[in-house]
Design a protein around this motif. Structure first.
Motif, PDB file in Angstrom:
ATOM      1  N   GLU A  50      -9.427 -42.051  30.778  1.00  0.00           N
ATOM      2  CA  GLU A  50      -8.286 -42.943  30.583  1.00  0.00           C
ATOM      3  C   GLU A  50      -8.557 -44.336  31.139  1.00  0.00           C
ATOM      4  OE1 GLU A  50      -5.542 -42.253  28.841  1.00  0.00           O
ATOM      5  OE2 GLU A  50      -6.486 -40.349  28.358  1.00  0.00           O
ATOM      6  N   LEU A  51      -9.482 -44.454  32.076  1.00  0.00           N
ATOM      7  CA  LEU A  51      -9.767 -45.744  32.701  1.00  0.00           C
ATOM      8  C   LEU A  51     -10.947 -46.469  32.070  1.00  0.00           C
ATOM      9  CD1 LEU A  51      -9.367 -44.703  36.434  1.00  0.00           C
ATOM     10  CD2 LEU A  51      -7.685 -45.827  34.967  1.00  0.00           C
ATOM     11  N   ILE A  52     -11.776 -45.758  31.356  1.00  0.00           N
ATOM     12  CA  ILE A  52     -12.994 -46.357  30.815  1.00  0.00           C
ATOM     13  C   ILE A  52     -12.724 -46.963  29.448  1.00  0.00           C
ATOM     14  CG2 ILE A  52     -15.321 -45.870  29.992  1.00  0.00           C
ATOM     15  CD1 ILE A  52     -15.475 -43.686  32.091  1.00  0.00           C
ATOM     16  N   ALA A  53     -13.157 -48.197  29.265  1.00  0.00           N
ATOM     17  CA  ALA A  53     -13.087 -48.863  27.968  1.00  0.00           C
ATOM     18  C   ALA A  53     -14.428 -49.556  27.759  1.00  0.00           C
ATOM     19  CB  ALA A  53     -11.952 -49.870  27.925  1.00  0.00           C
ATOM     20  N   VAL A  54     -15.236 -49.035  26.875  1.00  0.00           N
ATOM     21  CA  VAL A  54     -16.577 -49.556  26.646  1.00  0.00           C
ATOM     22  C   VAL A  54     -16.534 -50.858  25.859  1.00  0.00           C
ATOM     23  CG1 VAL A  54     -18.836 -49.042  25.660  1.00  0.00           C
ATOM     24  CG2 VAL A  54     -17.527 -47.240  26.757  1.00  0.00           C
ATOM     25  N   THR A  55     -15.598 -50.957  24.937  1.00  0.00           N
ATOM     26  CA  THR A  55     -15.500 -52.162  24.118  1.00  0.00           C
ATOM     27  C   THR A  55     -14.161 -52.853  24.376  1.00  0.00           C
ATOM     28  OG1 THR A  55     -14.463 -51.027  22.258  1.00  0.00           O
ATOM     29  CG2 THR A  55     -16.884 -51.076  22.294  1.00  0.00           C
ATOM     30  N   LYS A 105      -6.101 -49.096  24.902  1.00  0.00           N
ATOM     31  CA  LYS A 105      -5.668 -48.318  26.058  1.00  0.00           C
ATOM     32  C   LYS A 105      -4.579 -49.024  26.847  1.00  0.00           C
ATOM     33  CE  LYS A 105      -9.726 -45.533  26.552  1.00  0.00           C
ATOM     34  NZ  LYS A 105     -10.612 -44.852  27.442  1.00  0.00           N
ATOM     35  N   LYS A 106      -4.614 -50.332  26.870  1.00  0.00           N
ATOM     36  CA  LYS A 106      -3.596 -51.101  27.594  1.00  0.00           C
ATOM     37  C   LYS A 106      -2.351 -51.344  26.750  1.00  0.00           C
ATOM     38  CE  LYS A 106      -5.822 -51.731  31.400  1.00  0.00           C
ATOM     39  NZ  LYS A 106      -5.355 -51.264  32.681  1.00  0.00           N
TER      40      LYS A 106
END
Length: 62
Positions: free
Chosen positions: A43-48, A55-56
């Protein structure tokens, strides 16, 4: 140049004849571990940037 070209051949030979050697690599290099276990939270990881916005709950600005 011959030595440089011979390295992949040596690695290939080791993979086929001595797989235990390859499975235990790296032998001499440092290895690091992340000290924060929350880094593995999906839930916290956003690669791009697109993933981050999704996610936000933000919309991409034109």
């Amino acid at each position: 140049m011959d030595e440089y070209c011979g390295v992949p051949a040596e690695i290939s030979r080791e993979c086929h004849q001595e797989p235990e050697v390859i499975k235990g690599t790296p032998h001499n290099g440092p290895t690091h571990r992340v000290k924060h276990p929350e880094i593995n939270d999906e839930e916290l990881i956003a690669v791009t940037w697109r993933q981050y916005l999704k996610k936000k709950g933000l919309k991409k600005q034109p």
